[in-house]
Motif scaffolding. Structure first.
Motif, short mmCIF file in Angstrom:
data_model
loop_
_atom_site.label_atom_id
_atom_site.label_comp_id
_atom_site.label_asym_id
_atom_site.label_seq_id
_atom_site.Cartn_x
_atom_site.Cartn_y
_atom_site.Cartn_z
N GLY A 1 5.97 15.13 4.43
CA GLY A 1 6.87 16.20 4.82
C GLY A 1 8.32 15.88 4.53
O GLY A 1 9.07 16.73 4.05
N LEU A 2 8.73 14.64 4.80
CA LEU A 2 10.11 14.26 4.50
C LEU A 2 10.36 14.24 2.99
O LEU A 2 11.43 14.64 2.53
N GLY A 3 9.38 13.77 2.23
CA GLY A 3 9.51 13.80 0.77
C GLY A 3 9.61 15.22 0.24
O GLY A 3 10.44 15.53 -0.62
N LEU A 4 8.79 16.11 0.79
CA LEU A 4 8.82 17.51 0.37
C LEU A 4 10.16 18.16 0.75
O LEU A 4 10.75 18.90 -0.05
N THR A 5 10.66 17.86 1.93
CA THR A 5 11.95 18.40 2.35
C THR A 5 13.06 17.89 1.44
O THR A 5 13.95 18.66 1.05
N LEU A 6 13.02 16.64 1.08
CA LEU A 6 14.03 16.07 0.19
C LEU A 6 14.01 16.75 -1.18
O LEU A 6 15.05 17.15 -1.71
N VAL A 7 12.82 16.91 -1.73
CA VAL A 7 12.69 17.54 -3.06
C VAL A 7 13.13 19.01 -3.01
O VAL A 7 13.84 19.47 -3.92
N THR A 8 12.73 19.73 -1.97
CA THR A 8 13.11 21.15 -1.90
C THR A 8 14.62 21.30 -1.69
O THR A 8 15.22 22.23 -2.24
N ALA A 9 15.23 20.41 -0.93
CA ALA A 9 16.69 20.49 -0.73
C ALA A 9 17.42 20.25 -2.05
O ALA A 9 18.38 20.95 -2.37
N LEU A 10 16.97 19.27 -2.81
CA LEU A 10 17.58 19.02 -4.12
C LEU A 10 17.38 20.21 -5.05
O LEU A 10 18.29 20.59 -5.80
N ALA A 11 16.21 20.83 -5.01
CA ALA A 11 15.95 21.99 -5.86
C ALA A 11 16.77 23.19 -5.41
O ALA A 11 17.25 23.97 -6.24
N MET A 12 16.96 23.36 -4.09
CA MET A 12 17.79 24.47 -3.61
C MET A 12 19.24 24.30 -4.05
O MET A 12 19.93 25.28 -4.34
N LEU A 13 19.72 23.05 -4.12
CA LEU A 13 21.08 22.82 -4.61
C LEU A 13 21.23 23.28 -6.06
O LEU A 13 22.31 23.65 -6.49
N GLN A 14 20.14 23.26 -6.78
CA GLN A 14 20.17 23.69 -8.18
C GLN A 14 19.85 25.17 -8.34
O GLN A 14 19.80 25.68 -9.44
N GLY A 15 19.61 25.87 -7.22
CA GLY A 15 19.42 27.31 -7.25
C GLY A 15 17.99 27.79 -7.39
O GLY A 15 17.77 28.96 -7.71
N HIS A 16 17.02 26.95 -7.17
CA HIS A 16 15.62 27.35 -7.30
C HIS A 16 15.18 28.13 -6.06
O HIS A 16 15.12 27.59 -4.96
N ARG A 17 14.85 29.38 -6.28
CA ARG A 17 14.47 30.27 -5.17
C ARG A 17 13.15 29.83 -4.52
O ARG A 17 13.00 29.91 -3.30
N SER A 18 12.21 29.37 -5.30
CA SER A 18 10.92 28.98 -4.76
C SER A 18 11.03 27.77 -3.83
O SER A 18 10.20 27.61 -2.93
N ALA A 19 12.02 26.93 -4.03
CA ALA A 19 12.21 25.77 -3.16
C ALA A 19 12.52 26.22 -1.73
O ALA A 19 12.07 25.60 -0.76
N ARG A 20 13.27 27.29 -1.60
CA ARG A 20 13.59 27.82 -0.28
C ARG A 20 12.32 28.29 0.41
O ARG A 20 12.11 28.02 1.59
N THR A 21 11.45 28.95 -0.33
CA THR A 21 10.19 29.44 0.23
C THR A 21 9.28 28.27 0.63
O THR A 21 8.68 28.29 1.71
N VAL A 22 9.18 27.26 -0.22
CA VAL A 22 8.35 26.09 0.08
C VAL A 22 8.88 25.38 1.32
O VAL A 22 8.10 24.96 2.18
N TYR A 23 10.21 25.24 1.43
CA TYR A 23 10.80 24.60 2.61
C TYR A 23 10.43 25.36 3.88
O TYR A 23 10.03 24.75 4.88
N VAL A 24 10.55 26.67 3.87
CA VAL A 24 10.25 27.48 5.05
C VAL A 24 8.76 27.36 5.40
O VAL A 24 8.41 27.16 6.58
N LEU A 25 7.88 27.50 4.42
CA LEU A 25 6.44 27.41 4.69
C LEU A 25 6.06 26.04 5.26
O LEU A 25 5.32 25.95 6.24
N TRP A 26 6.57 24.97 4.64
CA TRP A 26 6.24 23.64 5.14
C TRP A 26 6.79 23.44 6.56
O TRP A 26 6.11 22.87 7.41
N SER A 27 7.98 23.90 6.82
CA SER A 27 8.58 23.72 8.14
C SER A 27 7.80 24.46 9.22
O SER A 27 7.61 23.93 10.33
N VAL A 28 7.33 25.64 8.91
CA VAL A 28 6.51 26.40 9.88
C VAL A 28 5.20 25.65 10.15
O VAL A 28 4.78 25.50 11.30
N ILE A 29 4.57 25.14 9.09
CA ILE A 29 3.34 24.36 9.25
C ILE A 29 3.62 23.09 10.06
O ILE A 29 2.86 22.73 10.96
N ASP A 30 4.73 22.42 9.76
CA ASP A 30 5.09 21.18 10.44
C ASP A 30 5.35 21.41 11.93
O ASP A 30 4.90 20.63 12.77
#
Length: 144
Positions: A69-98
């Motif tokens: 989960g921490l690795g996924l959060t780190l990767v999605t945060a880096l991707a969101m900094l680059q403007g990837h819309r899907s990273a925001r969705t993945v972050y939200v889905l993983w956080s709800v599951i977590d």
């Protein structure tokens, strides 16, 4: 290209990253790295293992979920900094599951509250009108 306030789109356009997105993503990056360091340092702590043993999940499974989960959060945060819309969705889905997993497995439910509040605040920042504009698909100037 990781810059605090600007992101390159295509080869021509320079788009300003909203401050709310930058703050949210850097908070997630720093928090993930600090949590990874904390998990590594507490891997042999008997008090931590005793507390984790009170859950119905085994300690190695809990560590696997934590590190994944921490690795996924780190990767999605880096991707969101680059403007990837899907990273925001993945972050939200993983956080709800977590949060759901934590509520199901943690013996003291009030320990989940700070993380849930932080998640709501980060979502408010990541889904603000400025952030929505940042994450919306853009065409390069030469595509016209």
């Amino acid at each position: 290209m990781l810059v605090f306030s600007k992101v390159v789109v295509g080869n021509l356009n320079l788009v300003r990253r909203p401050f709310s997105v930058a703050i949210s993503c850097w908070f997630l990056i720093i928090g993930s790295l600090a949590s990874l360091a904390s998990a590594y340092l507490s891997r042999n702590d008997p008090a931590m293992h005793a507390w984790m043993a009170r859950s119905f999940l085994s300690v190695p499974v809990q560590y696997a979920i934590l590190l994944g989960g921490l690795g996924l959060t780190l990767v999605t945060a880096l991707a969101m900094l680059q403007g990837h819309r899907s990273a925001r969705t993945v972050y939200v889905l993983w956080s709800v599951i977590d949060i759901g997993l934590a509520l199901a497995t943690v013996p003291v439910k009030s320990g989940v509250l700070p993380g849930a509040v932080a998640f709501v605040v980060i979502c408010a920042l990541l889904f603000s009108p400025g952030a929505n504009g940042y994450f919306s698909p853009r065409k390069a100037a030469n595509d016209a």
